[in-house]
Design a protein around this motif. Structure first.
Motif, PDB file in Angstrom:
ATOM      1  N   ASP A   1      13.570  -7.402  -2.790  1.00  0.00           N
ATOM      2  CA  ASP A   1      13.803  -8.453  -1.805  1.00  0.00           C
ATOM      3  C   ASP A   1      13.055  -8.191  -0.502  1.00  0.00           C
ATOM      4  O   ASP A   1      12.795  -9.101   0.263  1.00  0.00           O
ATOM      5  CB  ASP A   1      15.301  -8.578  -1.505  1.00  0.00           C
ATOM      6  N   LYS A   2      12.731  -6.909  -0.255  1.00  0.00           N
ATOM      7  CA  LYS A   2      12.020  -6.538   0.967  1.00  0.00           C
ATOM      8  C   LYS A   2      10.520  -6.683   0.757  1.00  0.00           C
ATOM      9  O   LYS A   2      10.023  -6.560  -0.356  1.00  0.00           O
ATOM     10  CB  LYS A   2      12.348  -5.099   1.352  1.00  0.00           C
ATOM     11  N   SER A   3       9.812  -6.933   1.847  1.00  0.00           N
ATOM     12  CA  SER A   3       8.353  -7.013   1.775  1.00  0.00           C
ATOM     13  C   SER A   3       7.751  -6.326   2.989  1.00  0.00           C
ATOM     14  O   SER A   3       8.423  -6.087   3.990  1.00  0.00           O
ATOM     15  CB  SER A   3       7.892  -8.465   1.694  1.00  0.00           C
ATOM     16  N   VAL A   4       6.472  -6.004   2.888  1.00  0.00           N
ATOM     17  CA  VAL A   4       5.759  -5.329   3.962  1.00  0.00           C
ATOM     18  C   VAL A   4       4.346  -5.904   4.021  1.00  0.00           C
ATOM     19  O   VAL A   4       3.787  -6.314   3.012  1.00  0.00           O
ATOM     20  CB  VAL A   4       5.742  -3.795   3.727  1.00  0.00           C
ATOM     21  N   GLU A   5       3.781  -5.929   5.217  1.00  0.00           N
ATOM     22  CA  GLU A   5       2.407  -6.387   5.369  1.00  0.00           C
ATOM     23  C   GLU A   5       1.478  -5.196   5.157  1.00  0.00           C
ATOM     24  O   GLU A   5       1.610  -4.168   5.820  1.00  0.00           O
ATOM     25  CB  GLU A   5       2.182  -6.988   6.757  1.00  0.00           C
ATOM     26  N   TRP A   6       0.532  -5.345   4.238  1.00  0.00           N
ATOM     27  CA  TRP A   6      -0.373  -4.263   3.882  1.00  0.00           C
ATOM     28  C   TRP A   6      -1.613  -4.307   4.762  1.00  0.00           C
ATOM     29  O   TRP A   6      -1.790  -5.203   5.577  1.00  0.00           O
ATOM     30  CB  TRP A   6      -0.722  -4.373   2.395  1.00  0.00           C
ATOM     31  N   GLU A   7      -2.504  -3.352   4.602  1.00  0.00           N
ATOM     32  CA  GLU A   7      -3.706  -3.228   5.419  1.00  0.00           C
ATOM     33  C   GLU A   7      -4.637  -4.432   5.309  1.00  0.00           C
ATOM     34  O   GLU A   7      -5.411  -4.705   6.230  1.00  0.00           O
ATOM     35  CB  GLU A   7      -4.462  -1.961   5.004  1.00  0.00           C
ATOM     36  N   ASP A   8      -4.571  -5.155   4.204  1.00  0.00           N
ATOM     37  CA  ASP A   8      -5.437  -6.314   4.022  1.00  0.00           C
ATOM     38  C   ASP A   8      -4.865  -7.587   4.638  1.00  0.00           C
ATOM     39  O   ASP A   8      -5.461  -8.655   4.534  1.00  0.00           O
ATOM     40  CB  ASP A   8      -5.736  -6.538   2.537  1.00  0.00           C
ATOM     41  N   GLY A   9      -3.704  -7.484   5.300  1.00  0.00           N
ATOM     42  CA  GLY A   9      -3.091  -8.615   5.965  1.00  0.00           C
ATOM     43  C   GLY A   9      -2.156  -9.433   5.096  1.00  0.00           C
ATOM     44  O   GLY A   9      -1.516 -10.350   5.581  1.00  0.00           O
ATOM     45  N   ARG A  10      -2.082  -9.135   3.812  1.00  0.00           N
ATOM     46  CA  ARG A  10      -1.192  -9.857   2.913  1.00  0.00           C
ATOM     47  C   ARG A  10       0.164  -9.166   2.831  1.00  0.00           C
ATOM     48  O   ARG A  10       0.285  -7.972   3.087  1.00  0.00           O
ATOM     49  CB  ARG A  10      -1.815  -9.943   1.519  1.00  0.00           C
ATOM     50  N   SER A  11       1.175  -9.917   2.475  1.00  0.00           N
ATOM     51  CA  SER A  11       2.531  -9.396   2.353  1.00  0.00           C
ATOM     52  C   SER A  11       2.833  -9.115   0.885  1.00  0.00           C
ATOM     53  O   SER A  11       2.571  -9.952   0.019  1.00  0.00           O
ATOM     54  CB  SER A  11       3.520 -10.412   2.914  1.00  0.00           C
ATOM     55  N   TYR A  12       3.385  -7.910   0.616  1.00  0.00           N
ATOM     56  CA  TYR A  12       3.702  -7.494  -0.743  1.00  0.00           C
ATOM     57  C   TYR A  12       5.152  -7.005  -0.786  1.00  0.00           C
ATOM     58  O   TYR A  12       5.673  -6.494   0.205  1.00  0.00           O
ATOM     59  CB  TYR A  12       2.795  -6.342  -1.191  1.00  0.00           C
ATOM     60  N   PRO A  13       5.796  -7.085  -1.954  1.00  0.00           N
ATOM     61  CA  PRO A  13       7.123  -6.485  -2.107  1.00  0.00           C
ATOM     62  C   PRO A  13       7.004  -4.970  -1.929  1.00  0.00           C
ATOM     63  O   PRO A  13       5.999  -4.364  -2.308  1.00  0.00           O
ATOM     64  CB  PRO A  13       7.535  -6.828  -3.532  1.00  0.00           C
ATOM     65  N   VAL A  14       8.020  -4.360  -1.350  1.00  0.00           N
ATOM     66  CA  VAL A  14       7.988  -2.920  -1.109  1.00  0.00           C
ATOM     67  C   VAL A  14       9.174  -2.265  -1.804  1.00  0.00           C
ATOM     68  O   VAL A  14      10.289  -2.780  -1.781  1.00  0.00           O
ATOM     69  CB  VAL A  14       7.971  -2.588   0.402  1.00  0.00           C
ATOM     70  N   ILE A  15       8.911  -1.117  -2.429  1.00  0.00           N
ATOM     71  CA  ILE A  15       9.936  -0.310  -3.088  1.00  0.00           C
ATOM     72  C   ILE A  15       9.952   1.040  -2.378  1.00  0.00           C
ATOM     73  O   ILE A  15       8.931   1.731  -2.334  1.00  0.00           O
ATOM     74  CB  ILE A  15       9.614  -0.108  -4.590  1.00  0.00           C
ATOM     75  N   ASP A  16      11.101   1.408  -1.806  1.00  0.00           N
ATOM     76  CA  ASP A  16      11.241   2.708  -1.151  1.00  0.00           C
ATOM     77  C   ASP A  16      11.651   3.746  -2.186  1.00  0.00           C
ATOM     78  O   ASP A  16      12.600   3.548  -2.938  1.00  0.00           O
ATOM     79  CB  ASP A  16      12.288   2.639  -0.035  1.00  0.00           C
ATOM     80  N   VAL A  17      10.917   4.853  -2.221  1.00  0.00           N
ATOM     81  CA  VAL A  17      11.199   5.939  -3.154  1.00  0.00           C
ATOM     82  C   VAL A  17      11.579   7.187  -2.369  1.00  0.00           C
ATOM     83  O   VAL A  17      11.183   7.357  -1.216  1.00  0.00           O
ATOM     84  CB  VAL A  17       9.999   6.223  -4.087  1.00  0.00           C
TER      85      VAL A  17
END
Length: 81
Positions: A32-48
């Protein structure tokens, strides 16, 4: 692939908060969480909890955690007289 039976395979960011390390890969895992990556796009993020950036085998920082004195207690119990 049949879309009705296979999960969606998409870019996902895996983030190791302990080592402040993240990498972008493809996976079927969802979040459900997302993060903005270096390329400017938003991706789902999984914390490990652990990754190659924080695992003792890969970092060379092996440590022994003995909080209750278990090693000493074992050695006393099975010490040869």
């Amino acid at each position: 692939m049949n879309k009705a039976i296979h999960p969606e395979y998409r870019p996902v960011v895996f983030r190791d908060r302990a080592a402040d390390f993240a990498f972008l890969t493809r996976s079927t895992v969802t979040s459900d969480k997302s993060v903005e990556w270096e390329d400017g796009r938003s991706y789902p993020v999984i914390d490990v909890e652990i990754s190659s950036a924080s695992h003792p085998f890969y970092t060379g920082n092996a440590r022994v955690v003995d909080t209750a004195g278990r090693v000493e207690r074992f050695q006393r119990r099975y010490r040869r007289s």
